[in-house]
Design an enzyme around this catalytic site. Structure first.
Site, PDB file in Angstrom:
ATOM      1  N   LYS A  95       0.133   3.682  -2.817  1.00 38.62           N
ATOM      2  CA  LYS A  95      -0.893   4.730  -2.775  1.00 38.62           C
ATOM      3  C   LYS A  95      -0.280   6.134  -2.742  1.00 38.62           C
ATOM      4  O   LYS A  95      -0.964   7.109  -3.056  1.00 38.62           O
ATOM      5  CB  LYS A  95      -1.806   4.512  -1.564  1.00 38.62           C
ATOM      6  CG  LYS A  95      -2.660   3.256  -1.653  1.00 38.62           C
ATOM      7  CD  LYS A  95      -3.581   3.123  -0.446  1.00 38.62           C
ATOM      8  CE  LYS A  95      -4.526   1.931  -0.583  1.00 38.62           C
ATOM      9  NZ  LYS A  95      -3.901   0.649  -0.376  1.00 38.62           N
ATOM     10  N   SER A 123      -5.952   3.273   4.286  1.00 40.38           N
ATOM     11  CA  SER A 123      -5.402   2.437   3.221  1.00 40.38           C
ATOM     12  C   SER A 123      -6.531   1.798   2.427  1.00 40.38           C
ATOM     13  O   SER A 123      -6.559   0.582   2.202  1.00 40.38           O
ATOM     14  CB  SER A 123      -4.466   1.366   3.786  1.00 40.38           C
ATOM     15  OG  SER A 123      -3.534   0.956   2.811  1.00 40.38           O
ATOM     16  N   SER A 167       0.790  -1.235   0.000  1.00 43.49           N
ATOM     17  CA  SER A 167       0.000   0.000   0.000  1.00 43.49           C
ATOM     18  C   SER A 167       0.822   1.285   0.000  1.00 43.49           C
ATOM     19  O   SER A 167       0.238   2.372  -0.082  1.00 43.49           O
ATOM     20  CB  SER A 167      -0.964   0.013   1.192  1.00 43.49           C
ATOM     21  OG  SER A 167      -2.044  -0.862   0.953  1.00 43.49           O
TER      22      SER A 167
END
Length: 491
Positions: A69, A305, A66
């Site tokens: 991102k 997230s 993640s």
């Protein structure tokens, strides 16, 4: 201090590491605190002096999870802008007379990852409040033909779980259905509890191992046609299990959901409820729903997230940048081109999705560090720093082991990146006042056993070493409390 986090035999070794430079210090420290079976990449830079404090395997390509991102957030901010909203809209070309809409009604979906049944009910209520109680044509739900709803490299086992819900123009309640699997009284059999109004079917033959004596006890979720799911296998214990099942066919789900909602609102549809991919020109808007603005979407994406928001924005970036239908491929090319234009060298990277779910993503610690550096120095991106989780306080760092208490609590603002075998962290460490260190810590190939046995995550140990590191003298050797020495005592 550092020794309190280290396993005691390693702490004894760390107390006598010889160093002459900062690089030596951390090289030797890593020999003490590094997980023995993982792949590691580390990058740390002083944002005040611009000095690179340490780098280790910084150009090695690893799974970002993640932390991907961060790239999505920068690209979305650049291309979509602060005024961006996902828009869902009822529209028509038909004439409205005496409570009747004499033609087709269109509901255009935009891939809004935050659209809920409450939002749709409010839109339908506004439609009815405008005087419409009968639609003499069809209700046509507008989406995208042959859309790509899942990225390459998503793990097959994850596809039935809500954090890997399909990324479609049709999204209602995050394309996620929540319920419970419960044991039956006086029996090992199971029963299901799901909201009855949801247009899905879930069946079960699973059993509860209440004595927890079965050596191989695990549940299986089968995804069948028409949003039918079957749960089989075994679950240890006798407590109810919360379920979060991803909607497999978003088009069908939206179609059946809207059919039920219009019936509940007592709006009669004379024609069919169907899917349309090319609405006619000249539609007149009747009711419009806008999602929250981009900044709020990015806040949820980074703090929690949120994969669905990340991939919805990722696909929107590609569509806006190239003026093409939404796809993961267009999003990937757009993000790479946008960040390359910003001076980030992504030559050898592999960008597949916006969430980091794909096992095909490959990013280096240095590339993540360049992204963080851009966020830190660009006034139009600096607000993204304020959206990052804060250790022990917010988002995915609220309860992360090693970050819930001093010395790291409140001093770390960073994006986590976790999936099976991966534990990454990328963000900013505050030393004092406005003095910050930019850092990236990537750990891939982490075994469950090693994770369970570790006293603290490697990222926590390394960041604490940045706080504890003795100063360097003008002679080039490391000093502890002002005394020149070639041995550093871990504090």
């Amino acid at each position: 201090m550092l020794a309190t986090l280290l396993v005691s035999p390693l702490a004894a070794t760390a107390a006598n590491i010889e160093v002459t430079t900062s690089q030596d210090y951390y090289d030797n420290l890593l020999a003490v605190i590094a997980p023995p079976h993982s792949q590691l990449a580390v990058y740390a830079q002083d944002l005040t002096t611009k000095e690179v404090l340490y780098q280790h395997n910084a150009d090695t390509l690893l799974l970002p999870a993640s932390t991907q991102k961060l790239l999505t957030a920068v690209a979305a901010q650049r291309v979509l802008g602060d005024e961006f909203h996902f828009i869902s809209q009822f529209s028509t070309k038909a004439v409205h007379t005496s409570g009747r809409l004499n033609g087709d009604l269109y509901l255009s979906f935009s891939g809004d990852p935050t659209l809920t049944t409450d939002d749709l009910r409010a839109m339908i209520k506004a439609l009815k409040d405008s005087g419409i109680h009968t639609i003499r044509g069809n209700l046509l739900l507008v989406g995208q033909d042959r859309e790509q709803t899942r990225a390459p490299g998503w793990v097959w086992d994850d596809l039935g779980i809500c954090y890997a819900a399909p990324v479609s123009r049709f999204i209602v309640n995050q394309n996620c259905v929540k319920g419970q699997l419960k044991p039956k009284l006086a029996s090992n059999a199971s029963r299901l509890s799901f909201p009855r109004y949801l247009p899905i079917k879930v069946s079960t033959t699973a059993v509860f191992d209440k004595t927890q004596k079965k050596p191989f006890c695990e549940l299986n979720l089968a995804r069948l046609p028409d949003n039918h799911y079957h749960i089989s296998g075994c679950y240890p214990g006798d407590k109810p299990l919360n379920l979060a099942i991803a909607v497999d066919d978003p088009e069908l789900y939206a179609k059946q959901m809207l059919t039920r909602m219009f019936k509940s609102a007592n709006i009669q549809i004379k024609g069919d409820v169907a899917i349309a991919h090319q609405p006619p020109y000249g539609l007149r808007p009747l009711v419009t729903h806008r999602s929250a603005a981009l900044s709020e979407l990015l806040s949820t994406m980074l703090l929690d997230s949120d994969n669905l928001i990340a991939d919805s924005l990722f696909k929107a970036v590609g569509a806006h940048y190239y003026k093409v239908p939404e796809s993961f491929n267009a999003g990937a090319k757009a993000v790479k081109e946008i960040l390359t234009t910003e001076g980030i060298d992504l030559t050898h990277s592999q960008i597949i999705d916006g969430s980091g779910l794909s096992r095909y993503n490959l990013i280096s610690a240095k590339q993540l560090a360049q992204t963080l550096s851009l966020i830190a120095k660009d006034d139009n991106l600096n607000s993204l720093k304020e959206l990052l989780p804060i250790a022990g306080i917010s988002g995915t760092l609220t309860y992360k082991r090693g970050f819930r208490r001093p010395p790291l609590m409140q001093k770390v603002a960073a994006k986590t990146g976790s999936m099976q075998g991966v534990d990454n962290l990328a963000g900013f460490l505050t030393l004092e006042d406005t003095h910050q260190i930019l850092f990236v810590v990537m750990e891939n190939g982490q075994s469950h056993k090693s994770k369970k046995q570790s006293l603290a995550p490697f990222s926590a140990l390394f960041l604490q070493s940045l706080l504890d590191k003795p100063k360097q003298s003008t002679a080039g050797t490391i000093t502890d409390q002002g005394e020149t020495t070639k041995q550093v005592t871990a504090k």
